[in-house]
Enzyme design. Structure first.
Site, PDB file in Angstrom:
ATOM      1  CG  HIS A 197      -5.307  10.230  -1.156  1.00 21.85           C
ATOM      2  ND1 HIS A 197      -4.269   8.994  -0.212  1.00 21.85           N
ATOM      3  CD2 HIS A 197      -4.785   9.770  -1.987  1.00 21.85           C
ATOM      4  CE1 HIS A 197      -3.398   8.852  -1.567  1.00 21.85           C
ATOM      5  NE2 HIS A 197      -3.789   9.191  -2.961  1.00 21.85           N
ATOM      6  CG  HIS A 237      -5.504   4.349   2.718  1.00 19.39           C
ATOM      7  ND1 HIS A 237      -4.018   4.023   3.596  1.00 19.39           N
ATOM      8  CD2 HIS A 237      -5.122   5.708   1.782  1.00 19.39           C
ATOM      9  CE1 HIS A 237      -3.406   5.297   3.424  1.00 19.39           C
ATOM     10  NE2 HIS A 237      -3.636   5.797   2.586  1.00 19.39           N
ATOM     11  CG  ASP A 241      -5.553   2.787   7.046  1.00 20.63           C
ATOM     12  OD1 ASP A 241      -4.905   2.571   8.265  1.00 20.63           O
ATOM     13  OD2 ASP A 241      -4.902   2.458   5.782  1.00 20.63           O
TER      14      ASP A 241
END
Length: 266
Positions: A197, A237, A241
């Site tokens: 993302h 996450h 990350d």
């Protein structure tokens, strides 16, 4: 005669009077880049002659470095600080949950989303829309504008993410709040390390800045921050990350640019 060039960190003497000029000419203007380059000849230390560089440093040089190159100085202090933290830190026991400072900061958000499944679903749907915006822009730049760099970056990034994500499969946090409308849609499995993302948003934002679409880039950056907060709040996450996702977006955008340069030379 062989030469080596490098940008100096410390003050230099001008060729006119032998005194430090702080890299500013007498008319108050900054010299050209060529004048800021230090040339080391065969008489230099690297070739067996002369003094070591640090033996020529002065107090004025130290002040100059601290004033002009303060950013590396701050990071140098950070190295020393975190060396002390690392060597005195108590390790997390093998059977304990990983410690994540992002989870600590977003603890209240996690409780709100856990008690409001409807709100969690709405935020997940909005995040999926944002992922669609990233994907649309990246593909658009290639198919419609004929600029493949962002698409190449995304291919590099997601392939490496798959390799790393499969190589080290982190445990799903105990407080994870999933949603059927979150991307990837359908409550399917996904790699935690690193965040696609965030990396995808960075790739799109960097391309927008290259094309001077600054307002659109700013919008994507704001949405990227908001999605990062949401991902921490839902435990989708870990903080690492997201941080690596930012770095991955920058890295693979740069590599895609170098790939284009290499192919254009052919």
């Amino acid at each position: 005669m062989s030469t080596e060039t490098g940008v100096p960190l410390r003050r230099r003497s001008t060729s006119l009077n032998g005194y430090h000029s702080n890299d500013v000419s007498f008319d108050g203007t900054v010299p050209l880049m060529e004048n800021n380059i230090v040339k080391k000849t065969d008489d230099g230390y690297a070739n067996g002659g002369g003094k070591a560089s640090f033996m020529t440093w002065t107090a004025r040089d130290a002040i100059y470095v601290a004033r002009v190159h303060w950013i590396p100085c701050v990071f140098a202090v950070g190295v020393l600080f975190f060396m002390g933290v690392e060597y005195t830190l108590q390790m997390i026991p093998a059977r304990s949950e990983p410690f994540d400072i992002g989870f600590v900061v977003t603890r209240s958000l996690n409780r709100v989303l856990a008690n409001s499944p409807g709100l969690n679903t709405v935020l997940a749907a909005l995040n999926t829309v944002f992922v669609g915006m990233q994907t649309t822009y990246i593909v658009w730049t290639w198919l419609m504008e004929g600029r493949p760099r962002a698409t190449i970056s995304a291919c590099f990034m997601f392939t490496c993410r798959g390799i790393l994500g499969y190589s080290t499969q982190l445990p799903l946090p105990q407080e994870f709040l999933g949603s059927g409308v979150d991307f990837p849609v359908g409550n399917v499995s996904f790699f935690l390390f690193y965040s696609g993302h965030v990396a995808g948003s960075m790739i799109a934002s960097l391309d927008m800045r290259r094309m001077q679409r600054l307002r659109l880039a700013m919008l994507f950056d704001i949405l990227n921050v908001l999605q990062s907060i949401r991902l921490l709040g839902t435990r989708g996450h870990y903080t690492i990350d997201l941080a690596v996702g930012v770095g991955a977006g920058i890295l693979f955008d740069s590599l895609a640019g170098k790939y284009e340069e290499m192919m254009s030379k052919r």
